[in-house]
Design an enzyme around this catalytic site. Structure first.
Site, PDB file in Angstrom:
ATOM      1  N   GLY A  77      29.864   8.366 -57.318  1.00 58.57           N
ATOM      2  CA  GLY A  77      28.923   7.263 -57.485  1.00 58.57           C
ATOM      3  C   GLY A  77      29.680   5.964 -57.430  1.00 58.57           C
ATOM      4  N   GLY A 120      33.611  17.358 -60.807  1.00 62.72           N
ATOM      5  CA  GLY A 120      32.945  16.549 -61.824  1.00 62.72           C
ATOM      6  C   GLY A 120      31.453  16.504 -61.594  1.00 62.72           C
ATOM      7  N   CYS A 123      30.195   1.374 -54.595  1.00 57.69           N
ATOM      8  CA  CYS A 123      30.521   1.416 -53.162  1.00 57.69           C
ATOM      9  C   CYS A 123      30.160   2.714 -52.449  1.00 57.69           C
ATOM     10  CB  CYS A 123      32.015   1.145 -52.976  1.00 57.69           C
ATOM     11  SG  CYS A 123      32.459  -0.551 -53.384  1.00 57.69           S
ATOM     12  N   LEU A 127      40.431  15.348 -55.578  1.00 61.04           N
ATOM     13  CA  LEU A 127      40.109  16.782 -55.551  1.00 61.04           C
ATOM     14  C   LEU A 127      39.737  17.289 -56.940  1.00 61.04           C
ATOM     15  CD1 LEU A 127      42.564  18.632 -53.132  1.00 61.04           C
ATOM     16  CD2 LEU A 127      40.136  18.168 -52.839  1.00 61.04           C
ATOM     17  N   VAL A 176      35.650  -8.023 -56.296  1.00 63.42           N
ATOM     18  CA  VAL A 176      36.516  -8.263 -55.139  1.00 63.42           C
ATOM     19  C   VAL A 176      36.946  -9.726 -55.074  1.00 63.42           C
ATOM     20  CG1 VAL A 176      36.541  -8.303 -52.609  1.00 63.42           C
ATOM     21  CG2 VAL A 176      35.649  -6.312 -53.820  1.00 63.42           C
TER      22      VAL A 176
HETATM   23  P1  NAD Z   1      29.880  -8.204 -57.128  1.00 65.45           P
HETATM   24  O1  NAD Z   1      28.433  -7.995 -57.163  1.00 65.45           O
HETATM   25  O2  NAD Z   1      30.742  -7.793 -58.280  1.00 65.45           O
HETATM   26  O3  NAD Z   1      30.188  -9.760 -56.863  1.00 65.45           O
HETATM   27  C1  NAD Z   1      29.530 -10.539 -55.917  1.00 65.45           C
HETATM   28  C2  NAD Z   1      29.467 -11.973 -56.421  1.00 65.45           C
HETATM   29  O4  NAD Z   1      28.926 -12.818 -55.384  1.00 65.45           O
HETATM   30  C3  NAD Z   1      28.559 -12.166 -57.639  1.00 65.45           C
HETATM   31  O5  NAD Z   1      29.289 -12.782 -58.689  1.00 65.45           O
HETATM   32  C4  NAD Z   1      27.441 -13.060 -57.115  1.00 65.45           C
HETATM   33  O6  NAD Z   1      26.908 -13.926 -58.110  1.00 65.45           O
HETATM   34  C5  NAD Z   1      28.151 -13.824 -56.022  1.00 65.45           C
HETATM   35  N1  NAD Z   1      27.283 -14.481 -55.043  1.00 65.45           N
HETATM   36  C6  NAD Z   1      26.110 -14.057 -54.513  1.00 65.45           C
HETATM   37  N2  NAD Z   1      25.647 -14.964 -53.627  1.00 65.45           N
HETATM   38  C7  NAD Z   1      26.528 -15.983 -53.583  1.00 65.45           C
HETATM   39  C8  NAD Z   1      26.622 -17.198 -52.853  1.00 65.45           C
HETATM   40  N3  NAD Z   1      25.682 -17.572 -51.980  1.00 65.45           N
HETATM   41  N4  NAD Z   1      27.666 -18.023 -53.087  1.00 65.45           N
HETATM   42  C9  NAD Z   1      28.638 -17.682 -53.978  1.00 65.45           C
HETATM   43  N5  NAD Z   1      28.621 -16.522 -54.669  1.00 65.45           N
HETATM   44  C10 NAD Z   1      27.573 -15.690 -54.490  1.00 65.45           C
HETATM   45  O7  NAD Z   1      30.378  -7.488 -55.795  1.00 65.45           O
HETATM   46  P2  NAD Z   1      31.801  -6.779 -55.538  1.00 65.45           P
HETATM   47  O8  NAD Z   1      31.855  -5.477 -56.260  1.00 65.45           O
HETATM   48  O9  NAD Z   1      32.882  -7.773 -55.738  1.00 65.45           O
HETATM   49  O10 NAD Z   1      31.682  -6.422 -53.980  1.00 65.45           O
HETATM   50  C11 NAD Z   1      31.682  -7.423 -52.980  1.00 65.45           C
HETATM   51  C12 NAD Z   1      31.856  -6.738 -51.636  1.00 65.45           C
HETATM   52  O11 NAD Z   1      33.109  -6.045 -51.591  1.00 65.45           O
HETATM   53  C13 NAD Z   1      30.792  -5.686 -51.311  1.00 65.45           C
HETATM   54  O12 NAD Z   1      30.556  -5.686 -49.935  1.00 65.45           O
HETATM   55  C14 NAD Z   1      31.465  -4.385 -51.717  1.00 65.45           C
HETATM   56  O13 NAD Z   1      30.953  -3.278 -51.010  1.00 65.45           O
HETATM   57  C15 NAD Z   1      32.904  -4.660 -51.308  1.00 65.45           C
HETATM   58  N6  NAD Z   1      33.892  -3.885 -52.065  1.00 65.45           N
HETATM   59  C16 NAD Z   1      33.737  -3.664 -53.398  1.00 65.45           C
HETATM   60  C17 NAD Z   1      34.706  -2.940 -54.089  1.00 65.45           C
HETATM   61  C18 NAD Z   1      34.543  -2.645 -55.559  1.00 65.45           C
HETATM   62  O14 NAD Z   1      35.241  -1.759 -56.046  1.00 65.45           O
HETATM   63  N7  NAD Z   1      33.679  -3.355 -56.284  1.00 65.45           N
HETATM   64  C19 NAD Z   1      35.829  -2.444 -53.414  1.00 65.45           C
HETATM   65  C20 NAD Z   1      35.980  -2.719 -52.062  1.00 65.45           C
HETATM   66  C21 NAD Z   1      35.011  -3.435 -51.387  1.00 65.45           C
END
Ligand code: NAD
Length: 439
Positions: free
Chosen positions: A260, A256, A263, A253, A19
């Site tokens: 998972g 599978g 998220c 729809l 993100v």
């Molecule tokens: P991720 O684990 O890929 O990335 C998180 C990053 O934050 C990591 O690189 C980690 O090292 C860093 N981090 C941790 N602590 C830190 C700090 N104190 N300072 C700076 N960086 C720090 O996570 P993600 O998949 O990007 O998801 C982030 C959020 O967005 C979550 O809440 C997730 O639910 C939400 N989200 C994810 C997606 C998806 O498809 N991955 C989609 C929508 C929303």
């Protein structure tokens, strides 16, 4: 999209995962000055060289362009990114805690790191998926009257995150006052999408309500597919027929192995926890979780049946480890859950995935899809990578010790499998249907 004029706005992005990196690189493309922070030094070093650690279409080009324009930088430590920002986007992990609720420790720690250095008037924006009331918790940690906290949940899909950022179905912004939401909204002026400005709790809940609904839709499709198997109907056609109804829609729809990813599982449990805390019994979601577990077990049942009833000692080829095609992300992947169940039953696995490379305990890795099949007692297809549909099935037949396939993504040509003498099973087709109507 052409290169935008410099907007003069500075955005700190805290956390450069899926993100954060998407948010940072895309905001730079929109003309904002972006400073992305992470706690992993190697990640910052490689990103600063333009090396992207995740598989995302278009991301490498975008990061390279951002760095070249001078509008995208990567720094170690949240405080180093936030010193001169107008906005601080919090893109931290919010994993599932022991009680099912979202674990806010990463978010709150990062908030405490930026609190002393944020310029007066800055807006902190929670982009992480966080439960109702989280904005207030960030306000409490920051402890400053001259900084506001808003919510801007992210809806991107891994694999197409760049495309989703520039062409979202909607942009949701929650804030304590409309003027604050409007300031955040201005960052997205160049994006043509409906902008929903709401209060913070509503924004926080829209994200969970959406993800849990999508998980429920997949589980519904899987349940219909299971019924088709029992009733002798064709799930592909039943679900296609449903999806043609504009009130239902065709997406999500497909039957599978179950849902998972990083998220859906945690967000479904977090929503159940939010409901429990609010005193509402969301029993529908408990049924969705149970249906998903059952689906994984059904896949194992299909594999057991195809190998003749005894899993212990079987050597199986697996195609696909990531939770869906187009990403290297294996977090909470249904493929891994099926593999774990098979291993517990004594199966030896040799797996191939085009992108997911993280080692898995006890799983041998193959260089190609065909190599995974060498001498195996059967093949299980777990992720819908398009390249699997292009592998020659006669080559597969030659490489396998036994011509057996369980195709949980319904992507192999069943007529060809039948002609080649395979024993095969897929998801959602009654036995009589399998033999004649799929191609
Ligand atoms: P991720 O684990 O890929 O990335 C998180 C990053 O934050 C990591 O690189 C980690 O090292 C860093 N981090 C941790 N602590 C830190 C700090 N104190 N300072 C700076 N960086 C720090 O996570 P993600 O998949 O990007 O998801 C982030 C959020 O967005 C979550 O809440 C997730 O639910 C939400 N989200 C994810 C997606 C998806 O498809 N991955 C989609 C929508 C929303």
């Amino acid at each position: 999209m052409s290169v935008a004029e410099n907007t003069g706005l500075t955005v700190a992005v805290i956390g450069t995962g899926y993100v954060g990196l998407t948010t940072g690189a895309c905001f730079a493309k929109l003309g904002h000055t972006v400073i992305c922070a992470d706690v992993i030094p190697e990640k910052i070093e490689s990103l600063s060289r333009g090396e992207v650690p995740i598989v995302e279409a278009g991301m490498e080009e975008l990061v390279a362009e951002g760095i070249a324009s001078g509008r995208l930088r990567f720094v170690l430590g949240a405080a180093n990114a936030a010193e001169e920002c107008d906005f601080a986007f919090m893109c931290l992990p919010t994993p599932q805690g022991a009680d099912g609720a979202a674990d806010l420790s990463y978010l709150l720690r990062a908030a405490s790191e930026i609190a002393p250095v944020l310029p007066s008037g800055a807006i902190v924006v929670n982009k992480s998926t966080v439960p109702v009331g989280s904005a207030q918790r960030v306000v409490d940690v920051i402890g400053r009257d001259d900084v506001v906290v808003a919510s801007n949940p992210e809806f991107l899909r891994e694999g197409t995150s760049v495309e989703d950022f520039f062409g979202p179905d909607r942009i949701v912004i929650g804030a304590p006052e409309k003027a604050v939401a409007e300031r955040v909204s201005r960052l997205y002026d160049a994006i043509d999408a409906p902008k929903l400005l709401v209060d913070t709790a509503t924004a926080e809940l829209i994200k969970y309500a959406s993800n849990a609904y999508l998980a429920a839709k997949i589980s519904y499709a899987n349940s219909i597919a299971n019924l088709c198997e029992a009733a002798g109907a064709n799930a592909h056609e039943v679900l296609a027929g449903m999806g043609m109804d504009s009130r239902i829609g065709a997406k999500f729809l497909k039957p599978g192995p179950g849902w998972g990813g990083s998220c859906f599982p945690k967000d479904v449990f977090a929503l159940m926890n939010i409901a429990e805390t609010a005193g509402y019994d969301f029993s529908l979601l408990s049924a969705v979780v149970a249906a998903n577990e059952e689906q994984l077990d059904r896949v194992v049942g299909k594999v057991r049946q195809i190998v003749g009833g005894e899993l212990a000692g079987a050597k199986l080829a697996v195609w696909g480890l990531s939770f869906k095609a187009g990403t290297d992300d294996m977090r909470e992947s249904p493929a891994i859950k099926v593999i774990t169940r098979l291993q517990a039953a004594g199966v030896h696995i040799r797996a191939y995935d085009p992108a997911a490379t993280v080692p898995l305990p006890g799983v041998a890795r193959a260089e190609t899809a065909l190599d995974a099949c060498d001498g195996a007692d059967g093949l299980v297809v777990l992720t819908e990578w398009p390249e699997f549909g292009e592998v020659s099935l006669s080559d597969v037949a030659e490489r396998l010790a036994y011509k057996r396939v369980v195709d949980t993504r319904n992507m192999l040509n069943t007529r060809e499998l039948a002609d080649l003498g395979f024993a095969y099973d897929c998801v959602g087709y009654g036995k009589s249907v399998v033999s004649h109507s799929l191609a």
